[in-house]
Design a protein around this motif. Structure first.
Motif, PDB file in Angstrom:
ATOM      1  N   GLY A  32     -75.645  17.977  43.069  1.00 43.25           N
ATOM      2  CA  GLY A  32     -75.143  18.878  41.529  1.00 43.25           C
ATOM      3  C   GLY A  32     -75.084  17.937  40.668  1.00 43.25           C
ATOM      4  N   VAL A  33     -73.728  17.874  40.234  1.00 37.95           N
ATOM      5  CA  VAL A  33     -73.423  17.124  38.991  1.00 37.95           C
ATOM      6  C   VAL A  33     -72.799  15.811  39.553  1.00 37.95           C
ATOM      7  N   TRP A  34     -72.530  15.642  40.859  1.00 33.22           N
ATOM      8  CA  TRP A  34     -72.072  14.377  41.302  1.00 33.22           C
ATOM      9  C   TRP A  34     -73.006  13.283  42.090  1.00 33.22           C
ATOM     10  N   VAL A  35     -72.653  12.079  41.672  1.00 29.27           N
ATOM     11  CA  VAL A  35     -73.338  11.037  42.523  1.00 29.27           C
ATOM     12  C   VAL A  35     -72.426  10.099  43.032  1.00 29.27           C
ATOM     13  N   TRP A  36     -72.743   9.515  44.191  1.00 26.22           N
ATOM     14  CA  TRP A  36     -71.656   8.471  45.101  1.00 26.22           C
ATOM     15  C   TRP A  36     -72.208   7.151  45.004  1.00 26.22           C
ATOM     16  N   ASP A  37     -71.471   6.189  44.818  1.00 25.79           N
ATOM     17  CA  ASP A  37     -72.053   4.753  45.200  1.00 25.79           C
ATOM     18  C   ASP A  37     -72.161   4.381  46.514  1.00 25.79           C
ATOM     19  N   THR A  38     -72.474   3.094  46.678  1.00 27.24           N
ATOM     20  CA  THR A  38     -72.686   2.667  48.145  1.00 27.24           C
ATOM     21  C   THR A  38     -71.393   2.532  48.880  1.00 27.24           C
ATOM     22  N   GLU A  39     -70.075   2.314  47.846  1.00 24.36           N
ATOM     23  CA  GLU A  39     -68.806   2.284  48.479  1.00 24.36           C
ATOM     24  C   GLU A  39     -67.935   3.727  49.014  1.00 24.36           C
ATOM     25  N   GLY A  40     -68.830   4.805  48.318  1.00 25.22           N
ATOM     26  CA  GLY A  40     -68.308   6.097  48.637  1.00 25.22           C
ATOM     27  C   GLY A  40     -67.538   6.652  47.263  1.00 25.22           C
ATOM     28  N   ASN A  41     -67.646   5.953  46.266  1.00 27.48           N
ATOM     29  CA  ASN A  41     -66.893   6.396  45.046  1.00 27.48           C
ATOM     30  C   ASN A  41     -67.765   7.378  44.449  1.00 27.48           C
ATOM     31  N   ARG A  42     -67.006   8.809  43.866  1.00 27.42           N
ATOM     32  CA  ARG A  42     -67.889   9.709  43.602  1.00 27.42           C
ATOM     33  C   ARG A  42     -67.627   9.483  41.583  1.00 27.42           C
ATOM     34  N   TYR A  43     -68.903   9.946  41.101  1.00 24.36           N
ATOM     35  CA  TYR A  43     -69.038   9.938  39.792  1.00 24.36           C
ATOM     36  C   TYR A  43     -69.582  11.257  39.027  1.00 24.36           C
ATOM     37  N   LEU A  44     -68.929  11.669  37.995  1.00 19.98           N
ATOM     38  CA  LEU A  44     -69.734  12.788  37.495  1.00 19.98           C
ATOM     39  C   LEU A  44     -70.650  12.216  36.603  1.00 19.98           C
ATOM     40  N   ASP A  45     -72.109  12.576  36.761  1.00 16.75           N
ATOM     41  CA  ASP A  45     -73.402  11.922  36.187  1.00 16.75           C
ATOM     42  C   ASP A  45     -73.467  12.747  34.549  1.00 16.75           C
ATOM     43  N   CYS A  46     -73.201  11.977  33.752  1.00 18.72           N
ATOM     44  CA  CYS A  46     -73.183  12.497  32.364  1.00 18.72           C
ATOM     45  C   CYS A  46     -74.494  12.150  31.804  1.00 18.72           C
ATOM     46  N   LEU A  47     -75.531  11.593  32.554  1.00 18.36           N
ATOM     47  CA  LEU A  47     -76.697  11.030  31.767  1.00 18.36           C
ATOM     48  C   LEU A  47     -78.060  11.994  32.514  1.00 18.36           C
ATOM     49  N   SER A  48     -77.680  12.514  33.862  1.00 16.52           N
ATOM     50  CA  SER A  48     -78.942  13.132  34.308  1.00 16.52           C
ATOM     51  C   SER A  48     -80.359  12.598  34.281  1.00 16.52           C
ATOM     52  N   ALA A  49     -80.264  11.308  34.452  1.00 11.93           N
ATOM     53  CA  ALA A  49     -81.589  10.497  34.571  1.00 11.93           C
ATOM     54  C   ALA A  49     -82.218  10.699  33.163  1.00 11.93           C
ATOM     55  N   TYR A  50     -81.598  10.683  32.295  1.00 12.47           N
ATOM     56  CA  TYR A  50     -82.255  10.911  30.712  1.00 12.47           C
ATOM     57  C   TYR A  50     -82.651  12.577  30.532  1.00 12.47           C
ATOM     58  N   GLY A 255     -91.617  17.353  30.339  1.00 13.58           N
ATOM     59  CA  GLY A 255     -91.615  16.460  31.479  1.00 13.58           C
ATOM     60  C   GLY A 255     -90.316  16.354  31.865  1.00 13.58           C
ATOM     61  N   LYS A 256     -89.784  15.089  32.362  1.00  8.91           N
ATOM     62  CA  LYS A 256     -88.369  14.990  32.807  1.00  8.91           C
ATOM     63  C   LYS A 256     -87.940  16.201  33.998  1.00  8.91           C
ATOM     64  N   ALA A 257     -87.214  17.179  33.229  1.00  9.73           N
ATOM     65  CA  ALA A 257     -86.780  18.299  33.904  1.00  9.73           C
ATOM     66  C   ALA A 257     -87.786  19.240  34.840  1.00  9.73           C
ATOM     67  N   LEU A 258     -88.948  19.011  34.351  1.00 14.85           N
ATOM     68  CA  LEU A 258     -90.026  19.696  34.755  1.00 14.85           C
ATOM     69  C   LEU A 258     -90.160  19.618  36.203  1.00 14.85           C
ATOM     70  N   SER A 259     -89.725  18.721  36.956  1.00 16.34           N
ATOM     71  CA  SER A 259     -89.675  18.505  38.489  1.00 16.34           C
ATOM     72  C   SER A 259     -88.245  18.430  38.813  1.00 16.34           C
ATOM     73  N   GLY A 260     -87.168  18.684  38.088  1.00 14.33           N
ATOM     74  CA  GLY A 260     -85.788  18.525  38.528  1.00 14.33           C
ATOM     75  C   GLY A 260     -85.579  17.364  39.036  1.00 14.33           C
ATOM     76  N   GLY A 261     -86.163  16.117  38.789  1.00 10.91           N
ATOM     77  CA  GLY A 261     -86.015  14.820  39.148  1.00 10.91           C
ATOM     78  C   GLY A 261     -86.623  14.539  40.501  1.00 10.91           C
ATOM     79  N   PHE A 262     -87.396  15.246  40.904  1.00 11.65           N
ATOM     80  CA  PHE A 262     -87.999  15.048  42.395  1.00 11.65           C
ATOM     81  C   PHE A 262     -89.139  14.118  42.367  1.00 11.65           C
ATOM     82  N   TYR A 263     -89.819  14.284  40.994  1.00  9.72           N
ATOM     83  CA  TYR A 263     -91.232  13.525  41.093  1.00  9.72           C
ATOM     84  C   TYR A 263     -91.528  13.400  39.515  1.00  9.72           C
ATOM     85  N   PRO A 264     -92.536  12.600  39.309  1.00 10.28           N
ATOM     86  CA  PRO A 264     -92.919  12.615  37.955  1.00 10.28           C
ATOM     87  C   PRO A 264     -94.058  13.824  37.647  1.00 10.28           C
TER      88      PRO A 264
END
Length: 404
Positions: A32-50, A255-264
């Motif tokens: 969803g809107v969240w991402v986690w780093d390798t140490e388990g910290n959670r972040y709200l993603d405010c970039l959405s991979a551009y 482009g970009k959101a046309l795949s929802g971030g799964f594939y170019p």
């Protein structure tokens, strides 16, 4: 940072080309809107991979479509038909009102394809003398990183020491219809422009600009090419950003959101005979229009509409924008945005935006600086009111600090 995080970053620096300067976090999972780093910290993603992850990280329906298609057929090349391409054409045409579709992979490929197509149209339909076609673009544009595209960038970091470049481009100020009118000649074939300049810092043109642009393009028989690779597919609170001004482009790039971030996946959409000038052998891509890409894009478009993400972007974007404007901080020069495409521009004396983004990371928010003094904010379109309010509390805390 733990030793493992330092190791990841050090290994990347040792083996990778240093063409990016990432924020110092190593991500390993998203939902969803969240991402986690390798140490388990959670972040709200405010970039959405551009804006590529507009539908949220790892959307289950897009994931299911990808897995199902990957089990069946992934690539045929365009030497043969596949059973996903025609359905993709039909569905994206119905969604956007387009007549012709050219599928590609990256956004930059879509831009390059549009440049080739409008030049060809100029020579074969408009009657421009061969080799003399002109395309008008805007200062501070960002349309990609290929050699053809960076040649008409005004950003020294983007084009410095990469020349020589292809001729045929005129650069005018963004948002200035009079400058466009003055630049048009009988050899002009197109005006290539972003509805909102994203990389430049979410720069929105003045009201009435695009209706005048549309009028000038129609009157002078040139193609209006809108690069909606970042702004399209709901990011600004409408399916396409052009709808805010009630206009229709001749060529639209997605482009970009046309795949929802799964594939170019990218596409050139045409509402006229521009793409009709292309004949077999004149343009193509081994991966463009492959069945895996088409199945993923079909699912990405479907959830965007069925789950009300475009309407949510309008609602939450207005809430986010208002909340940012309510922050009383001497560091803020301007807050601007449309839908969930937002930016906070800082006063130069307040310090670099990078420092604020690093401080936001410490509060559980990942955002990205651009052009030294601007923080871009573009969360997935599935963000909720509670999540917007949670983010605003943290932005308020950080923006009232001084990192000069």
């Amino acid at each position: 940072m733990s030793s493992s995080v330092i190791d990841f970053i050090a290994t990347e620096a040792r083996f990778g080309a240093h063409n990016y300067a990432p924020i110092g976090v190593v991500l390993s999972r998203g939902e969803g809107v969240w991402v986690w780093d390798t140490e388990g910290n959670r972040y709200l993603d405010c970039l959405s991979a551009y804006s590529a992850v507009s539908q949220g990280h790892c959307h289950p329906k897009i994931l299911a479509a990808m897995v199902e298609q990957a089990h069946r057929l992934t690539l045929t090349s365009r030497a043969f038909h596949n059973d996903q391409l025609a359905l993709f054409y039909e569905e994206i045409a119905a969604l956007t009102g387009s007549h012709k579709v050219l599928p590609m992979n990256s956004g930059a490929e879509a831009v390059e394809s549009a440049i080739k197509s409008v030049r060809k149209w100029g020579y074969e339909v408009k009657g421009v003398p061969d080799g003399q076609a002109e395309i008008i673009v805007c200062a501070n544009n960002f349309h990609g990183r290929t050699l053809g595209i960076v040649g008409f960038s005004t950003d020294p970091e983007t084009h410095g020491h990469f020349g020589p470049f292809a001729p045929g481009f005129k650069i005018i100020p963004f948002g200035d219809a009079a400058a466009l009118e003055q630049a048009i000649t009988p050899n002009t074939v197109a005006f290539l422009v972003e509805p909102i300049q994203g990389e430049a810092g979410v720069v929105i043109p003045p009201a009435g600009y695009f209706p005048k642009v549309r009028e000038l393009c129609t009157a002078n028989n040139l193609m209006l090419v809108l690069d909606e690779i970042q702004t399209g597919l709901g990011r600004t609170g409408k399916l396409l950003a052009e709808q805010h001004e009630g206009i229709e482009a001749d060529v639209t790039l997605l482009g970009k959101a046309l795949s929802g971030g799964f594939y170019p996946v990218s596409a050139v959409l045409s509402n006229n005979d521009v793409l009709g000038t292309l004949k077999p052998g004149q343009h193509g891509s081994t991966f463009g229009g492959n069945p895996l890409a088409c199945a993923i894009a079909r699912a990405a478009m479907r959830v965007l509409v069925e789950e009300g993400m475009i309407e949510n972007a309008a609602r939450q974007g207005a809430r986010f924008l208002e909340g940012l404007k309510d922050i009383r901080a001497n560091t803020i020069r301007e807050v601007r945005g449309r839908g969930l495409m937002l930016a906070v521009e800082l006063h130069p004396e307040a310090g670099r935006a990078r420092h604020y983004c690093e401080a936001l990371q410490g509060k559980g928010i990942l955002a990205k600086d651009t052009h030294e003094h601007t923080i871009r904010i573009a969360p997935p379109l599935v963000i909720t009111s509670d999540q917007v309010d949670w983010a605003l509390e943290r932005f308020a805390t950080i923006l009232t600090q001084d990192f000069s």
